[in-house]
Motif scaffolding. Structure first.
Motif, PDB file in Angstrom:
ATOM      1  N   HIS A  10     -61.863 -32.019 -85.301  1.00 21.27           N
ATOM      2  CA  HIS A  10     -60.924 -30.912 -85.416  1.00 21.27           C
ATOM      3  C   HIS A  10     -60.088 -30.704 -84.163  1.00 21.27           C
ATOM      4  N   GLN A  11     -60.444 -31.375 -83.088  1.00 18.28           N
ATOM      5  CA  GLN A  11     -59.595 -31.306 -81.895  1.00 18.28           C
ATOM      6  C   GLN A  11     -58.412 -32.260 -82.000  1.00 18.28           C
ATOM      7  N   LEU A  12     -58.471 -33.176 -82.998  1.00 18.20           N
ATOM      8  CA  LEU A  12     -57.388 -34.141 -83.192  1.00 18.20           C
ATOM      9  C   LEU A  12     -56.603 -33.893 -84.472  1.00 18.20           C
ATOM     10  N   CYS A  13     -57.303 -33.527 -85.527  1.00 14.73           N
ATOM     11  CA  CYS A  13     -56.622 -33.365 -86.815  1.00 14.73           C
ATOM     12  C   CYS A  13     -57.371 -32.362 -87.682  1.00 14.73           C
ATOM     13  N   LEU A  14     -56.633 -31.424 -88.232  1.00 17.07           N
ATOM     14  CA  LEU A  14     -57.218 -30.464 -89.160  1.00 17.07           C
ATOM     15  C   LEU A  14     -57.272 -31.075 -90.560  1.00 17.07           C
ATOM     16  N   PRO A  15     -58.393 -30.917 -91.277  1.00 16.11           N
ATOM     17  CA  PRO A  15     -58.475 -31.458 -92.643  1.00 16.11           C
ATOM     18  C   PRO A  15     -57.342 -30.963 -93.529  1.00 16.11           C
ATOM     19  N   GLU A  16     -56.960 -29.685 -93.363  1.00 17.29           N
ATOM     20  CA  GLU A  16     -55.902 -29.115 -94.197  1.00 17.29           C
ATOM     21  C   GLU A  16     -54.552 -29.774 -93.908  1.00 17.29           C
ATOM     22  N   PHE A  17     -54.337 -30.139 -92.637  1.00 21.46           N
ATOM     23  CA  PHE A  17     -53.089 -30.810 -92.258  1.00 21.46           C
ATOM     24  C   PHE A  17     -53.020 -32.179 -92.932  1.00 21.46           C
ATOM     25  N   PHE A  18     -54.113 -32.922 -92.838  1.00 20.64           N
ATOM     26  CA  PHE A  18     -54.124 -34.235 -93.492  1.00 20.64           C
ATOM     27  C   PHE A  18     -54.007 -34.101 -95.008  1.00 20.64           C
ATOM     28  N   ASN A  19     -54.663 -33.104 -95.574  1.00 16.91           N
ATOM     29  CA  ASN A  19     -54.644 -32.938 -97.027  1.00 16.91           C
ATOM     30  C   ASN A  19     -53.219 -32.736 -97.537  1.00 16.91           C
ATOM     31  N   TYR A  20     -52.436 -31.985 -96.788  1.00 15.91           N
ATOM     32  CA  TYR A  20     -51.022 -31.833 -97.151  1.00 15.91           C
ATOM     33  C   TYR A  20     -50.271 -33.154 -96.926  1.00 15.91           C
ATOM     34  N   TYR A  21     -50.548 -33.796 -95.810  1.00 20.49           N
ATOM     35  CA  TYR A  21     -49.845 -35.054 -95.526  1.00 20.49           C
ATOM     36  C   TYR A  21     -50.128 -36.103 -96.601  1.00 20.49           C
ATOM     37  N   SER A  22     -51.333 -36.086 -97.173  1.00 22.64           N
ATOM     38  CA  SER A  22     -51.691 -37.072 -98.190  1.00 22.64           C
ATOM     39  C   SER A  22     -50.873 -36.916 -99.469  1.00 22.64           C
ATOM     40  N   GLN A  23     -50.150 -35.799 -99.597  1.00 25.60           N
ATOM     41  CA  GLN A  23     -49.307 -35.578-100.766  1.00 25.60           C
ATOM     42  C   GLN A  23     -47.848 -35.948-100.507  1.00 25.60           C
ATOM     43  N   SER A  24     -47.553 -36.388 -99.277  1.00 28.53           N
ATOM     44  CA  SER A  24     -46.169 -36.689 -98.903  1.00 28.53           C
ATOM     45  C   SER A  24     -45.777 -38.098 -99.333  1.00 28.53           C
ATOM     46  N   ILE A  25     -44.479 -38.281 -99.527  1.00 26.99           N
ATOM     47  CA  ILE A  25     -43.953 -39.594 -99.917  1.00 26.99           C
ATOM     48  C   ILE A  25     -44.241 -40.635 -98.852  1.00 26.99           C
ATOM     49  N   GLU A  26     -44.144 -40.265 -97.582  1.00 27.04           N
ATOM     50  CA  GLU A  26     -44.386 -41.205 -96.489  1.00 27.04           C
ATOM     51  C   GLU A  26     -45.806 -41.776 -96.571  1.00 27.04           C
ATOM     52  N   TYR A  27     -46.777 -40.900 -96.761  1.00 31.69           N
ATOM     53  CA  TYR A  27     -48.172 -41.338 -96.858  1.00 31.69           C
ATOM     54  C   TYR A  27     -48.372 -42.196 -98.100  1.00 31.69           C
ATOM     55  N   ILE A  28     -47.870 -41.748 -99.232  1.00 33.72           N
ATOM     56  CA  ILE A  28     -48.033 -42.488-100.487  1.00 33.72           C
ATOM     57  C   ILE A  28     -47.449 -43.889-100.371  1.00 33.72           C
ATOM     58  N   ASN A  29     -46.275 -43.997 -99.736  1.00 28.58           N
ATOM     59  CA  ASN A  29     -45.648 -45.314 -99.554  1.00 28.58           C
ATOM     60  C   ASN A  29     -46.468 -46.195 -98.616  1.00 28.58           C
ATOM     61  N   ASN A  30     -47.004 -45.590 -97.550  1.00 24.40           N
ATOM     62  CA  ASN A  30     -47.840 -46.350 -96.616  1.00 24.40           C
ATOM     63  C   ASN A  30     -49.081 -46.905 -97.316  1.00 24.40           C
ATOM     64  N   ILE A  31     -49.705 -46.076 -98.124  1.00 21.31           N
ATOM     65  CA  ILE A  31     -50.890 -46.508 -98.861  1.00 21.31           C
ATOM     66  C   ILE A  31     -50.528 -47.620 -99.845  1.00 21.31           C
ATOM     67  N   SER A  32     -49.418 -47.438-100.551  1.00 20.25           N
ATOM     68  CA  SER A  32     -49.003 -48.421-101.552  1.00 20.25           C
ATOM     69  C   SER A  32     -48.818 -49.802-100.946  1.00 20.25           C
ATOM     70  N   GLU A  33     -48.278 -49.852 -99.742  1.00 19.85           N
ATOM     71  CA  GLU A  33     -48.050 -51.134 -99.069  1.00 19.85           C
ATOM     72  C   GLU A  33     -49.349 -51.821 -98.675  1.00 19.85           C
ATOM     73  N   ARG A  34     -50.428 -51.057 -98.590  1.00 23.09           N
ATOM     74  CA  ARG A  34     -51.714 -51.602 -98.145  1.00 23.09           C
ATOM     75  C   ARG A  34     -52.663 -51.909 -99.307  1.00 23.09           C
ATOM     76  N   CYS A  35     -52.211 -51.632-100.515  1.00 18.43           N
ATOM     77  CA  CYS A  35     -53.064 -51.837-101.691  1.00 18.43           C
ATOM     78  C   CYS A  35     -53.127 -53.309-102.091  1.00 18.43           C
ATOM     79  N   THR A  36     -54.198 -53.674-102.750  1.00 16.30           N
ATOM     80  CA  THR A  36     -54.359 -55.010-103.330  1.00 16.30           C
ATOM     81  C   THR A  36     -54.807 -54.839-104.773  1.00 16.30           C
ATOM     82  N   GLY A  37     -54.826 -55.947-105.501  1.00 21.88           N
ATOM     83  CA  GLY A  37     -55.274 -55.907-106.893  1.00 21.88           C
ATOM     84  C   GLY A  37     -54.154 -56.272-107.830  1.00 21.88           C
TER      85      GLY A  37
END
Length: 398
Positions: free
Chosen positions: A109-136
């Protein structure tokens, strides 16, 4: 990105970063320690789904050396849809573990709040980053190592807290507006259904009891769609009909679908009714000649007994749908057989009254469609507003 912000890999922000446990069906029990699965992880929200909860007992927990998870832990699904969605674990009142396809993220919690990341995980930037790292090839997924290497913006914790507070307030207002729009959408549909039922299912004096066999026939001709005269006729199957709205989607000609099996010929006098579950509320009054599949009953109204429009609304009415569902619960592909369909009893008004009722229902249906369009547009606009706010938040614009 705002000046002074940096990116850090997700795993580097955690005091614990690891996958859940491999729990097979044979390991599960009816109670004990709850198994949280990917289906419980929504897009930024935890889906309790208590009616589908699964458990393991204490002995299995010890034998498999399971990792216990706690309120405030963040769970990330490595499976679709979408891959990488996250939820913060609430207090469920139970001890908990999670499945192997969920990654457990316990933030420093001194580096990142769970709530901050939880919101970031809904952003287009995060979704695109994840998509580029997916396999299958058939089903996308992301490995734990690739997830751990995903870059996360990390302003100082004070700034994170400020952004979370702003988004909490904005998203609460959006959630209220969405709930109101969804309720209005539901009310519009219920108003139509209730009006439809009251007009069609009336047993007042002046109406005569009839079976469906008395009012319509299945008289359509079975034809070979490969013959030249049928090649350019549109082909309608249950999948081309939207439930309740009767809108037709993705209709193609026999030629375009390269049909080879026999189809039924219909014209503008016919009502098309889907006989296959779960499509029992798919009914169409076609304004063209065409072909329909065997999963459709082409019903011809008997002149002088029932109008086509009244037959259409009769088949849409909740009472008939309930009757059809009860008679279609069989193994395999459940469907409404011909005998059950034609045995349905209804009290019919005179043809002139049927016409008046159908015209009234047409007006109400058109108004319902207009209102539904407005409410759906509002819901889309609210979703777009959320995306815009998230973009602004994580690009340092608010």
């Amino acid at each position: 990105m705002k000046a002074g912000w940096t990116y850090k890999n997700l795993a580097d922000l955690c005091t614990f970063f690891g996958d859940g446990d491999w729990i097979e069906s044979k390991d599960q029990s009816s109670n004990g320690i709850r198994l949280i699965q990917t289906g419980n992880v929504g897009e930024g929200v935890f889906k309790d789904r208590g009616d589908k909860a699964r458990y393991i007992n204490e002995e299995t927990f010890d034998r498999l050396r399971c990792t216990e998870i706690f309120e405030g832990d963040c769970l990330i699904s490595r499976l679709p849809d979408p891959v990488g969605r996250s939820a913060i674990l609430p207090d469920t009142g139970e001890r908990m573990i999670t499945a192997v396809d969920c990654t457990i993220v316990r933030f420093n919690h001194q580096l990142c709040l769970p709530e901050f990341f939880n919101y970031y995980s809904q952003s287009i930037e995060y979704i695109n980053n994840i998509s580029e790292r997916c396999t299958g090839t058939t089903r996308n997924r992301i490995s734990r190592s690739q997830l751990g290497n995903t870059p996360i913006p990390t302003p100082d914790v004070g700034e994170q807290r400020r952004i979370v507070t702003l988004l909490d307030e904005a998203f609460a207002d959006i959630a209220t507006a969405k709930a109101n729009a969804e309720k209005n959408l539901q009310n519009a549909r219920e108003l139509f259904d209730n009006t439809l039922q009251s007009l069609v299912d009336c047993t007042s004096s002046g109406r005569t009891k009839h079976s469906m066999a008395d009012v319509c026939d299945i008289t359509s001709k079975l034809v070979d769609p490969r013959e030249n005269q049928y090649l350019d006729l549109p082909h309608v199957g249950a999948g081309n009909i939207e439930t309740k709205t009767s809108a037709l989607v993705d209709v193609k000609t026999a030629r375009e679908e390269n049909l080879i099996s026999g189809k039924f010929l219909f014209d503008e006098s016919i009502v098309l009714y889907s006989k296959i579950r779960p499509y029992l509320m798919k009914v169409v009054r076609p304004d063209f000649n065409g072909l329909c599949s065997a999963d459709i009953y082409p019903l011809a109204p008997k002149p002088g007994v029932i109008t086509r429009d009244y037959l259409y609304y009769l088949l849409l009415a909740p009472a008939f749908t309930e009757y059809a569902i009860k008679g279609s619960a069989r193994a395999g592909m459940p469907k409404v057989n011909r005998e059950h369909l034609f045995a349905y009893q209804t009290a019919l008004p005179q043809v002139q009254e049927q016409t008046r009722i159908s015209e009234n229902l047409d007006e109400i249906a058109n108004e319902t469609t207009r209102l539904e369009s407005i409410y759906r547009q509002k819901l889309t606009a609210l979703d777009d507003l959320k995306k815009s706010l998230l973009h602004q938040a994580f690009s340092g614009q608010i």
